[in-house]
Design a protein around this motif. Structure first.
Motif, short mmCIF file in Angstrom:
data_model
loop_
_atom_site.label_atom_id
_atom_site.label_comp_id
_atom_site.label_asym_id
_atom_site.label_seq_id
_atom_site.Cartn_x
_atom_site.Cartn_y
_atom_site.Cartn_z
N GLN A 1 0.83 -1.20 0.00
CA GLN A 1 0.00 0.00 0.00
C GLN A 1 0.86 1.25 0.00
N VAL A 2 1.75 1.32 -1.00
CA VAL A 2 2.59 2.49 -1.20
C VAL A 2 2.56 2.79 -2.69
N PRO A 3 2.99 4.00 -3.10
CA PRO A 3 3.06 4.29 -4.53
C PRO A 3 3.92 3.24 -5.23
N TRP A 4 3.55 2.90 -6.47
CA TRP A 4 4.28 1.81 -7.15
C TRP A 4 5.76 2.12 -7.30
N GLY A 5 6.09 3.39 -7.50
CA GLY A 5 7.50 3.75 -7.66
C GLY A 5 8.31 3.44 -6.41
N LYS A 6 7.67 3.61 -5.26
CA LYS A 6 8.36 3.35 -4.01
C LYS A 6 8.58 1.85 -3.83
N ALA A 7 7.56 1.06 -4.15
CA ALA A 7 7.71 -0.40 -4.06
C ALA A 7 8.82 -0.87 -4.99
N MET A 8 8.84 -0.32 -6.22
CA MET A 8 9.86 -0.72 -7.20
C MET A 8 11.25 -0.31 -6.74
N MET A 9 11.37 0.88 -6.15
CA MET A 9 12.67 1.32 -5.65
C MET A 9 13.16 0.39 -4.55
N LYS B 1 0.99 15.64 -9.10
CA LYS B 1 1.25 14.23 -8.78
C LYS B 1 1.53 13.99 -7.31
N GLY B 2 2.07 14.96 -6.64
CA GLY B 2 2.51 14.77 -5.25
C GLY B 2 4.00 14.51 -5.20
N TYR B 3 4.55 14.59 -3.99
CA TYR B 3 6.00 14.62 -3.85
C TYR B 3 6.60 13.30 -3.37
N GLU B 4 5.93 12.17 -3.70
CA GLU B 4 6.50 10.86 -3.36
C GLU B 4 7.87 10.67 -4.01
N ILE B 5 8.06 11.29 -5.18
CA ILE B 5 9.31 11.12 -5.92
C ILE B 5 10.52 11.53 -5.08
N VAL B 6 10.33 12.55 -4.22
CA VAL B 6 11.45 12.99 -3.38
C VAL B 6 11.80 11.89 -2.38
N GLU B 7 10.78 11.23 -1.83
CA GLU B 7 11.05 10.16 -0.88
C GLU B 7 11.71 8.97 -1.60
N ILE B 8 11.26 8.69 -2.85
CA ILE B 8 11.82 7.56 -3.60
C ILE B 8 13.30 7.82 -3.91
N ALA B 9 13.61 9.04 -4.37
CA ALA B 9 15.02 9.39 -4.61
C ALA B 9 15.80 9.32 -3.30
N GLY B 10 15.13 9.72 -2.21
CA GLY B 10 15.77 9.67 -0.90
C GLY B 10 16.11 8.25 -0.49
N LEU B 11 15.21 7.31 -0.79
CA LEU B 11 15.49 5.91 -0.46
C LEU B 11 16.79 5.46 -1.10
N TYR B 12 16.95 5.81 -2.39
CA TYR B 12 18.18 5.43 -3.09
C TYR B 12 19.39 6.05 -2.41
N TRP B 13 19.28 7.33 -2.07
CA TRP B 13 20.41 8.02 -1.48
C TRP B 13 20.78 7.44 -0.11
N HIS B 14 19.77 7.16 0.72
CA HIS B 14 20.05 6.58 2.04
C HIS B 14 20.69 5.20 1.88
N PHE B 15 20.28 4.48 0.84
CA PHE B 15 20.86 3.15 0.61
C PHE B 15 22.36 3.26 0.30
N VAL B 16 22.73 4.26 -0.49
CA VAL B 16 24.14 4.48 -0.81
C VAL B 16 24.93 4.74 0.47
N ASP B 17 24.34 5.51 1.38
CA ASP B 17 24.98 5.76 2.68
C ASP B 17 25.05 4.47 3.49
N LEU B 18 23.97 3.70 3.42
CA LEU B 18 23.89 2.42 4.14
C LEU B 18 25.01 1.47 3.71
N VAL B 19 25.23 1.37 2.40
CA VAL B 19 26.28 0.49 1.89
C VAL B 19 27.64 0.95 2.41
N TRP B 20 27.83 2.28 2.48
CA TRP B 20 29.10 2.82 2.95
C TRP B 20 29.34 2.43 4.42
#
Lengths: 228, 118
Positions: A32-40, A199-218
């Motif tokens: 129950q999240v935007p599809w882009g977020k599930a895909m990310m 459309k709403g600003y889910e895209i910022v959260e989705i891009a954020g997920l990617y960015w936090h993941f890069v930090d997580l890997v580090w």
């Protein structure tokens, strides 16, 4: 229906295990999240497997070599005013990424508040910290290749697998940071232009997920490659 | 309804982000500090502890996993558990490879005249 009391209804939004059964068994979307977020998230899951395979390969060669592993604390030391400070650059890079994670989290928040000026500004700042990180990595690689003579097939300090593991793991991570800088910059420009007002600003959260993941890997690379 | 916001987006007070941000700085500093300790189980334990704390807070708060529904949480955090099996197997295999190498390199030298390089 007789069984309706035991089987949760589709999309009933129940919490806990009842919710898992309800969400997965219902004839509807599971997440129950935007599809882009599930895909990310699913993309990040696959990336988790890639980085774990790299780190596991590194662990395997480090365990299996009878030759001493170069001491990262000394290899990555920097001279400041004539004093050797261990892991200095790596420490700064770690704080750089943590800082960028914070600005990204704030950008997501301002995005949902529809404060698109601040959201975009914070995303640009995040991307700038990412670019600084890549710059420091380029400096680190140059120093290691030119001054220390480290190659993927050997080095003067010890086990020859050191270079291969190092360039593979940090190189792939640096590639992710570079891609993230480009991704954040593009999304930030679109945010600033007002492309997501409808459309709403889910895209910022989705891009954020990617960015936090890069930090997580580090976080894992820092622990297992530089500190271990 | 507690989960209503999940459908419209993750909106939380700014305070929590600043708090976690501070914690992450603290853990990073502590993590860096372990480099000045002697190598040993104490140091490795601390490295793993600070790593787990940092990773946990990033995923739970910054990536909002703490507020997602269990269906998504398990779909994402469940599969990586199998990676522990891979890590365990490769650690055992690495130990075995090292033993066979040490065994091979310590074997009596080849008879004189046998100059073939390994």
């Amino acid at each position: 229906m007789a069984h309706s009391e035991t089987v949760p209804a589709a999309g009933s939004n129940e919490p806990g295990w009842q919710g898992i059964v309800g969400d997965w068994s219902a004839d509807k979307q599971t997440f129950q999240v935007p599809w882009g977020k599930a895909m990310m998230w699913i993309f990040l899951l696959s990336d988790t497997f890639i980085f774990t395979c790299f780190l596991t390969g590194y662990m395997n060669v480090r365990i299996s070599t009878p030759v001493a592993w170069p001491n990262p604390s000394e290899v990555f030391a920097l001279q400041v005013f004539g004093i050797d400070v261990p892991l200095l650059l790596i420490g700064i890079m770690t704080f750089d990424l943590i800082t960028s994670s914070g600005t990204m989290a704030l950008a997501v928040n301002f995005g949902y508040r529809r404060d698109r000026g601040r959201a975009a500004a914070l995303m640009f700042i995040t991307a700038a910290f990412g670019a600084i990180f890549v710059g420091m990595q380029a400096f680190e690689w140059t120093k290691l290749i030119v001054e220390e003579g480290i190659r993927p097939w050997g080095n003067p300090m010890g086990a020859s697998q050191f270079g291969a593991a190092f360039f593979m793991i940090t190189g792939f991570h640096g590639l992710h940071v570079s891609a993230g800088v480009a991704y954040l910059t593009i999304v930030a420009m679109k945010v600033l232009r007002g492309d997501y007002e409808k459309k709403g600003y889910e895209i910022v959260e989705i891009a954020g997920l990617y960015w936090h993941f890069v930090d997580l890997v580090w976080v894992f690379i820092f622990a297992f490659f530089y500190l271990w | 309804m507690a989960d209503a916001h999940a459908a419209t987006g993750q909106q939380h007070p700014l305070k929590i982000y600043f708090y976690i941000w501070g914690l992450l700085f603290l853990f990073s500093a502590a993590s860096y500090g372990t480099d000045f300790l002697q190598h040993g189980y104490f140091r490795w334990g601390l490295i793993l502890l600070f790593m787990a704390l940092k990773a946990g807070f990033i995923v739970a708060i910054f990536m909002h996993m703490a507020w997602e529904r269990l269906a998504l949480i398990w779909a994402i955090l469940g599969p990586p558990i199998v990676l522990l099996v891979l890590i365990g197997l490769m650690a055992v295999e690495g130990d075995y490879t090292e033993l066979t190498r040490l065994n091979f390199f310590s074997a009596p030298l080849a008879p004189a005249g046998h100059t073939e390089a390994h």
